[in-house]
Design a protein around this motif. Structure first.
Motif, PDB file in Angstrom:
ATOM      1  N   GLY A  35       1.012  -1.134   0.042  1.00 23.81           N
ATOM      2  CA  GLY A  35       0.279  -0.218  -0.258  1.00 23.81           C
ATOM      3  C   GLY A  35       1.194   1.332  -0.016  1.00 23.81           C
ATOM      4  N   TRP A  36       0.275   2.255  -0.131  1.00 22.74           N
ATOM      5  CA  TRP A  36       0.550   3.894  -0.493  1.00 22.74           C
ATOM      6  C   TRP A  36       1.654   3.464  -1.189  1.00 22.74           C
ATOM      7  N   GLY A  37       1.925   2.957  -2.537  1.00 23.65           N
ATOM      8  CA  GLY A  37       3.355   3.056  -3.355  1.00 23.65           C
ATOM      9  C   GLY A  37       4.257   2.697  -2.934  1.00 23.65           C
ATOM     10  N   CYS A  38       4.122   1.545  -1.108  1.00 19.56           N
ATOM     11  CA  CYS A  38       5.217   0.776  -1.449  1.00 19.56           C
ATOM     12  C   CYS A  38       5.062  -0.154  -2.037  1.00 19.56           C
ATOM     13  N   SER A  39       5.790  -1.873  -2.375  1.00 19.10           N
ATOM     14  CA  SER A  39       6.513  -2.748  -2.810  1.00 19.10           C
ATOM     15  C   SER A  39       6.835  -3.348  -2.525  1.00 19.10           C
ATOM     16  N   LEU A  40       6.411  -4.751  -2.392  1.00 28.72           N
ATOM     17  CA  LEU A  40       7.160  -6.009  -1.341  1.00 28.72           C
ATOM     18  C   LEU A  40       8.233  -6.350  -2.467  1.00 28.72           C
ATOM     19  N   ALA A  41       9.096  -7.258  -1.677  1.00 22.51           N
ATOM     20  CA  ALA A  41      10.318  -8.081  -2.531  1.00 22.51           C
ATOM     21  C   ALA A  41      11.131  -8.872  -1.313  1.00 22.51           C
ATOM     22  N   GLY A  42      11.829  -9.982  -1.939  1.00 25.07           N
ATOM     23  CA  GLY A  42      12.267 -10.715  -1.335  1.00 25.07           C
ATOM     24  C   GLY A  42      11.220 -12.054  -0.652  1.00 25.07           C
ATOM     25  N   TRP A  43      11.639 -12.435   0.851  1.00 23.80           N
ATOM     26  CA  TRP A  43      10.399 -13.689   1.886  1.00 23.80           C
ATOM     27  C   TRP A  43       9.404 -12.249   1.916  1.00 23.80           C
ATOM     28  N   ASP A  44       9.412 -11.377   1.860  1.00 23.77           N
ATOM     29  CA  ASP A  44       7.362 -11.035   1.801  1.00 23.77           C
ATOM     30  C   ASP A  44       6.854 -11.345   1.008  1.00 23.77           C
ATOM     31  N   ALA A  45       7.449 -11.094  -0.472  1.00 23.69           N
ATOM     32  CA  ALA A  45       6.871 -11.426  -1.735  1.00 23.69           C
ATOM     33  C   ALA A  45       6.626 -12.581  -1.391  1.00 23.69           C
ATOM     34  N   VAL A  46       7.348 -13.829  -1.125  1.00 25.02           N
ATOM     35  CA  VAL A  46       7.056 -14.712  -1.366  1.00 25.02           C
ATOM     36  C   VAL A  46       5.905 -15.160  -0.512  1.00 25.02           C
ATOM     37  N   GLY A  47       5.616 -14.933   1.164  1.00 28.04           N
ATOM     38  CA  GLY A  47       5.001 -15.076   1.656  1.00 28.04           C
ATOM     39  C   GLY A  47       3.117 -14.402   1.095  1.00 28.04           C
ATOM     40  N   LEU A  48       3.100 -13.556   0.627  1.00 31.13           N
ATOM     41  CA  LEU A  48       1.836 -12.865  -0.195  1.00 31.13           C
ATOM     42  C   LEU A  48       1.712 -14.107  -1.455  1.00 31.13           C
ATOM     43  N   ALA A  49       2.672 -14.182  -2.279  1.00 27.65           N
ATOM     44  CA  ALA A  49       2.340 -15.168  -3.351  1.00 27.65           C
ATOM     45  C   ALA A  49       2.184 -16.698  -2.049  1.00 27.65           C
ATOM     46  N   LEU A  50       2.599 -16.800  -1.802  1.00 28.32           N
ATOM     47  CA  LEU A  50       1.666 -18.299  -0.768  1.00 28.32           C
ATOM     48  C   LEU A  50       0.039 -18.246  -0.810  1.00 28.32           C
ATOM     49  N   ILE A  51      -0.044 -16.557   0.125  1.00 28.18           N
ATOM     50  CA  ILE A  51      -1.404 -16.861   0.577  1.00 28.18           C
ATOM     51  C   ILE A  51      -2.202 -16.986  -0.259  1.00 28.18           C
ATOM     52  N   ILE A  52      -2.079 -16.087  -1.621  1.00 29.57           N
ATOM     53  CA  ILE A  52      -2.356 -15.966  -3.094  1.00 29.57           C
ATOM     54  C   ILE A  52      -2.981 -16.770  -3.884  1.00 29.57           C
ATOM     55  N   PHE A  53      -1.738 -17.766  -4.106  1.00 32.18           N
ATOM     56  CA  PHE A  53      -1.527 -18.749  -5.663  1.00 32.18           C
ATOM     57  C   PHE A  53      -0.973 -19.788  -4.704  1.00 32.18           C
ATOM     58  N   GLY A  54      -1.410 -19.811  -3.556  1.00 35.14           N
ATOM     59  CA  GLY A  54      -0.683 -21.482  -2.629  1.00 35.14           C
ATOM     60  C   GLY A  54      -1.635 -22.160  -3.213  1.00 35.14           C
ATOM     61  N   VAL A  55      -2.613 -21.644  -1.867  1.00 35.09           N
ATOM     62  CA  VAL A  55      -4.141 -22.595  -2.304  1.00 35.09           C
ATOM     63  C   VAL A  55      -4.931 -23.306  -3.690  1.00 35.09           C
ATOM     64  N   PRO A  56      -4.415 -22.062  -4.216  1.00 32.83           N
ATOM     65  CA  PRO A  56      -5.307 -22.662  -5.322  1.00 32.83           C
ATOM     66  C   PRO A  56      -4.461 -23.521  -6.226  1.00 32.83           C
ATOM     67  N   ILE A  57      -3.040 -23.253  -6.056  1.00 33.14           N
ATOM     68  CA  ILE A  57      -1.965 -24.789  -7.162  1.00 33.14           C
ATOM     69  C   ILE A  57      -2.350 -25.610  -6.198  1.00 33.14           C
ATOM     70  N   ALA A  58      -2.787 -25.573  -4.701  1.00 32.92           N
ATOM     71  CA  ALA A  58      -2.069 -27.072  -3.688  1.00 32.92           C
ATOM     72  C   ALA A  58      -3.896 -27.705  -4.369  1.00 32.92           C
TER      73      ALA A  58
END
Length: 93
Positions: A35-58
């Motif tokens: 939010g507010w123009g910030c970005s995620l990178a590294g392990w924070d981005a991995v965590g978000l990807a797991l939340i968003i994509f992990g369940v559908p892929i599983a």
């Protein structure tokens, strides 16, 4: 073997994506977060990807394994339906 192939086809690209995502970094001076123009990178981005994509892929992975198991079981039954059981053919009871 089909189960291994399926697992590699589904989980391999996702694992590679997560590995790549974990190596990302933000430029100096850029804020980290959501939010507010910030970005995620590294392990924070991995965590978000797991939340968003992990369940559908599983779920896709699991459903694929169930379909493979059902197809293999039906094929195995069809193979046996035209033949006598081994015990009856040999005269063993």
């Amino acid at each position: 073997m089909p189960h291994t192939t399926w697992a590699l086809l589904v989980l391999g690209p996702f694992g590679a994506y997560l590995a790549w995502l974990s190596q990302t970094t933000l430029p100096d001076g850029q804020c980290s977060g959501i939010g507010w123009g910030c970005s995620l990178a590294g392990w924070d981005a991995v965590g978000l990807a797991l939340i968003i994509f992990g369940v559908p892929i599983a779920l896709v992975w699991l459903v694929g394994h169930l379909v493979i198991a059902i197809v293999q079981r039906r094929g195995h039954r069809r193979g046996r339906s035209g033949q006598e059981p081994a015990a009856e053919a040999s005269g063993v009871t």
